[in-house]
Write a protein that holds these residues in place. Structure first.
Motif, PDB file in Angstrom:
ATOM      1  N   ARG A  28     -18.132  43.764  38.788  1.00 41.46           N
ATOM      2  CA  ARG A  28     -17.770  44.249  37.440  1.00 41.46           C
ATOM      3  C   ARG A  28     -16.570  45.191  37.485  1.00 41.46           C
ATOM      4  O   ARG A  28     -15.738  45.189  36.576  1.00 41.46           O
ATOM      5  CB  ARG A  28     -18.965  44.937  36.779  1.00 41.46           C
ATOM      6  CG  ARG A  28     -20.023  43.974  36.302  1.00 41.46           C
ATOM      7  CD  ARG A  28     -21.065  44.660  35.428  1.00 41.46           C
ATOM      8  NE  ARG A  28     -21.641  45.850  36.024  1.00 41.46           N
ATOM      9  CZ  ARG A  28     -22.733  45.873  36.787  1.00 41.46           C
ATOM     10  NH1 ARG A  28     -23.360  44.748  37.063  1.00 41.46           N
ATOM     11  NH2 ARG A  28     -23.192  46.997  37.281  1.00 41.46           N
ATOM     12  N   ALA A  29     -16.463  45.996  38.538  1.00 44.87           N
ATOM     13  CA  ALA A  29     -15.333  46.923  38.660  1.00 44.87           C
ATOM     14  C   ALA A  29     -14.010  46.157  38.788  1.00 44.87           C
ATOM     15  O   ALA A  29     -13.011  46.531  38.183  1.00 44.87           O
ATOM     16  CB  ALA A  29     -15.526  47.846  39.857  1.00 44.87           C
ATOM     17  N   GLN A  33     -10.056  45.283  35.409  1.00 46.24           N
ATOM     18  CA  GLN A  33      -8.615  45.251  35.649  1.00 46.24           C
ATOM     19  C   GLN A  33      -8.388  45.180  37.148  1.00 46.24           C
ATOM     20  O   GLN A  33      -9.271  45.552  37.918  1.00 46.24           O
ATOM     21  CB  GLN A  33      -7.912  46.469  35.055  1.00 46.24           C
ATOM     22  CG  GLN A  33      -8.199  47.770  35.785  1.00 46.24           C
ATOM     23  CD  GLN A  33      -7.482  48.943  35.148  1.00 46.24           C
ATOM     24  OE1 GLN A  33      -7.445  49.049  33.935  1.00 46.24           O
ATOM     25  NE2 GLN A  33      -6.920  49.803  35.954  1.00 46.24           N
ATOM     26  N   PRO A  34      -7.222  44.693  37.600  1.00 48.18           N
ATOM     27  CA  PRO A  34      -6.952  44.623  39.037  1.00 48.18           C
ATOM     28  C   PRO A  34      -6.960  46.017  39.664  1.00 48.18           C
ATOM     29  O   PRO A  34      -6.383  46.963  39.119  1.00 48.18           O
ATOM     30  CB  PRO A  34      -5.550  44.009  39.110  1.00 48.18           C
ATOM     31  CG  PRO A  34      -5.404  43.249  37.835  1.00 48.18           C
ATOM     32  CD  PRO A  34      -6.166  44.056  36.813  1.00 48.18           C
ATOM     33  N   LYS A  35      -7.650  46.129  40.791  1.00 44.85           N
ATOM     34  CA  LYS A  35      -7.779  47.413  41.487  1.00 44.85           C
ATOM     35  C   LYS A  35      -7.769  47.182  42.986  1.00 44.85           C
ATOM     36  O   LYS A  35      -8.091  46.096  43.462  1.00 44.85           O
ATOM     37  CB  LYS A  35      -9.109  48.084  41.120  1.00 44.85           C
ATOM     38  CG  LYS A  35      -9.257  48.427  39.664  1.00 44.85           C
ATOM     39  CD  LYS A  35     -10.634  48.969  39.375  1.00 44.85           C
ATOM     40  CE  LYS A  35     -10.789  49.169  37.875  1.00 44.85           C
ATOM     41  NZ  LYS A  35     -12.141  49.483  37.501  1.00 44.85           N
ATOM     42  N   THR A  83      -8.808  41.054  41.633  1.00 49.53           N
ATOM     43  CA  THR A  83      -9.493  40.865  40.363  1.00 49.53           C
ATOM     44  C   THR A  83     -10.530  39.764  40.509  1.00 49.53           C
ATOM     45  O   THR A  83     -10.364  38.856  41.329  1.00 49.53           O
ATOM     46  CB  THR A  83      -8.529  40.518  39.213  1.00 49.53           C
ATOM     47  OG1 THR A  83      -9.254  40.517  37.989  1.00 49.53           O
ATOM     48  CG2 THR A  83      -7.870  39.176  39.404  1.00 49.53           C
ATOM     49  N   THR A  84     -11.586  39.868  39.711  1.00 48.89           N
ATOM     50  CA  THR A  84     -12.581  38.798  39.629  1.00 48.89           C
ATOM     51  C   THR A  84     -12.493  38.116  38.272  1.00 48.89           C
ATOM     52  O   THR A  84     -13.276  37.228  37.976  1.00 48.89           O
ATOM     53  CB  THR A  84     -14.004  39.357  39.838  1.00 48.89           C
ATOM     54  OG1 THR A  84     -14.234  40.422  38.916  1.00 48.89           O
ATOM     55  CG2 THR A  84     -14.185  39.852  41.263  1.00 48.89           C
ATOM     56  N   ASN A  85     -11.519  38.520  37.463  1.00 55.14           N
ATOM     57  CA  ASN A  85     -11.313  37.938  36.142  1.00 55.14           C
ATOM     58  C   ASN A  85     -10.523  36.642  36.293  1.00 55.14           C
ATOM     59  O   ASN A  85      -9.345  36.656  36.668  1.00 55.14           O
ATOM     60  CB  ASN A  85     -10.564  38.931  35.246  1.00 55.14           C
ATOM     61  CG  ASN A  85     -10.441  38.474  33.824  1.00 55.14           C
ATOM     62  OD1 ASN A  85     -10.597  37.295  33.520  1.00 55.14           O
ATOM     63  ND2 ASN A  85     -10.149  39.405  32.946  1.00 55.14           N
ATOM     64  N   LEU A  86     -11.146  35.522  35.991  1.00 51.72           N
ATOM     65  CA  LEU A  86     -10.503  34.216  36.166  1.00 51.72           C
ATOM     66  C   LEU A  86      -9.227  34.075  35.343  1.00 51.72           C
ATOM     67  O   LEU A  86      -8.310  33.347  35.729  1.00 51.72           O
ATOM     68  CB  LEU A  86     -11.472  33.089  35.804  1.00 51.72           C
ATOM     69  CG  LEU A  86     -12.683  32.934  36.727  1.00 51.72           C
ATOM     70  CD1 LEU A  86     -13.629  31.871  36.184  1.00 51.72           C
ATOM     71  CD2 LEU A  86     -12.249  32.593  38.134  1.00 51.72           C
ATOM     72  N   GLU A  87      -9.144  34.756  34.215  1.00 54.73           N
ATOM     73  CA  GLU A  87      -7.950  34.673  33.368  1.00 54.73           C
ATOM     74  C   GLU A  87      -6.731  35.301  34.035  1.00 54.73           C
ATOM     75  O   GLU A  87      -5.602  34.985  33.683  1.00 54.73           O
ATOM     76  CB  GLU A  87      -8.216  35.354  32.028  1.00 54.73           C
ATOM     77  CG  GLU A  87      -9.279  34.653  31.200  1.00 54.73           C
ATOM     78  CD  GLU A  87      -9.632  35.413  29.939  1.00 54.73           C
ATOM     79  OE1 GLU A  87      -9.051  36.499  29.690  1.00 54.73           O
ATOM     80  OE2 GLU A  87     -10.501  34.917  29.207  1.00 54.73           O
TER      81      GLU A  87
END
Length: 96
Positions: A28-29, A33-35, A83-87
């Motif tokens: 979730r972190a 946003q990318p970190k 990031t784990t956000n596929l978008e």
């Protein structure tokens, strides 16, 4: 009749639950946003070694990706921003 000690099994179940909770929190972190791993470690309180292990596991499953490389705002050293956000995933090229 001899009693069977089930404590190690129970202890293992508790430990597995702990790591599953940590993995969810780290996932979730990186989703928001990318970190860098250090940024997530400080944000979540989870050891960076564990975060490295989770990221390696997710990389094999294509669930996390480095979207850019830059200077970590905390360590001031070069680092990858995950990031784990596929978008936000970069389009994979045939060169990789």
């Amino acid at each position: 009749m001899r009693e069977i000690d089930t404590a190690p099994i129970h202890k293992r179940q508790v430990q597995d639950k702990k790591f599953q909770d940590q993995m969810s929190k780290v996932f979730r972190a990186f989703l928001s946003q990318p970190k860098t791993m250090l940024m997530v470690s400080i944000e979540t309180g989870i050891l960076r070694a564990n975060i490295c292990r989770y990221v390696a596991y997710w990389e094999k499953q294509d669930r996390v990706q480095v979207v850019k490389k830059g200077i970590c705002p905390i360590s001031k050293h070069g680092a990858g921003f995950y990031t784990t956000n596929l978008e936000l995933f970069n389009a994979k090229t045939n060169d990789q």
